[in-house]
Design an enzyme around this catalytic site. Structure first.
Site, PDB file in Angstrom:
ATOM      1  N   HIS A 165      37.780  42.237  35.470  1.00 32.02           N
ATOM      2  CA  HIS A 165      37.391  42.099  36.904  1.00 32.02           C
ATOM      3  C   HIS A 165      38.600  42.874  36.889  1.00 32.02           C
ATOM      4  CE1 HIS A 165      39.561  38.155  35.975  1.00 32.02           C
ATOM      5  NE2 HIS A 165      40.364  38.234  37.112  1.00 32.02           N
ATOM      6  N   HIS A 217      44.459  41.383  41.827  1.00 33.08           N
ATOM      7  CA  HIS A 217      44.684  42.175  40.906  1.00 33.08           C
ATOM      8  C   HIS A 217      43.644  42.552  40.519  1.00 33.08           C
ATOM      9  CE1 HIS A 217      42.880  37.146  40.498  1.00 33.08           C
ATOM     10  NE2 HIS A 217      43.104  38.293  39.440  1.00 33.08           N
ATOM     11  N   GLU A 264      46.627  40.530  35.331  1.00 26.55           N
ATOM     12  CA  GLU A 264      46.300  39.149  34.861  1.00 26.55           C
ATOM     13  C   GLU A 264      45.404  40.237  33.654  1.00 26.55           C
ATOM     14  OE1 GLU A 264      42.713  37.579  36.343  1.00 26.55           O
ATOM     15  OE2 GLU A 264      43.379  35.974  35.667  1.00 26.55           O
TER      16      GLU A 264
HETATM   17 CO    CO Z   1      41.537  36.972  38.060  1.00 24.18          CO
END
Ligand code: CO
Length: 134
Positions: free
Chosen positions: A7, A79, A130
């Site tokens: 994502h 992020h 991440e």
């Molecule tokens: Co995230």
């Protein structure tokens, strides 16, 4: 090490307004908001054919994204999340390369209930990364 893009997270000052933009202007499928108190955020997921966009809004007084919104009052990309098969192996490889893992350097349970780590943006051309074990 990294696999699919899981994502992209976008911090937003107004979650309802952001959900409307993605739903009505961009014609995407947007989930109802869900509170994640242990992460200090409320999120809506935008489901795209090949990935997700996470709309992040601060929840509570100690939200980790409040400082970001203070610096970027109209919101912004926060992020990107890549999938890894083995987060412990990723931690070892990254530590050996000198890359900085945020927090105590250990995986914790992320917004999707899976182990995640965050990597220091200065080690990755200014992007907060991440990694999520899938
Ligand atoms: Co995230």
């Amino acid at each position: 090490m990294i696999g699919r893009l899981n994502h992209v997270a976008v911090a937003v000052p107004d979650l309802d307004a952001a959900a409307r933009v993605w739903r009505e202007t961009l014609g995407a499928e947007v989930s109802e908001p869900s509170d994640l108190p242990e992460h200090g955020v409320t999120v809506c997921f935008v489901c795209l054919p090949n990935t997700k966009i996470e709309l992040l809004h601060p929840l509570g007084d100690a939200s980790p994204i409040q400082a970001f919104l203070d610096r970027n009052p109209s919101g912004g990309m926060h992020h990107v999340c890549y999938e890894v098969a083995d987060i412990e192996a990723a931690c070892r490889t990254l530590a050996a390369s000198g890359a900085r893992i945020l927090g105590d350097g250990r995986p914790r349970t992320g917004a999707h209930g899976k182990p995640v780590i965050f990597l220091h943006p200065r080690d990755f051309t200014g992007t907060l990364i991440e990694l999520e074990q899938v």
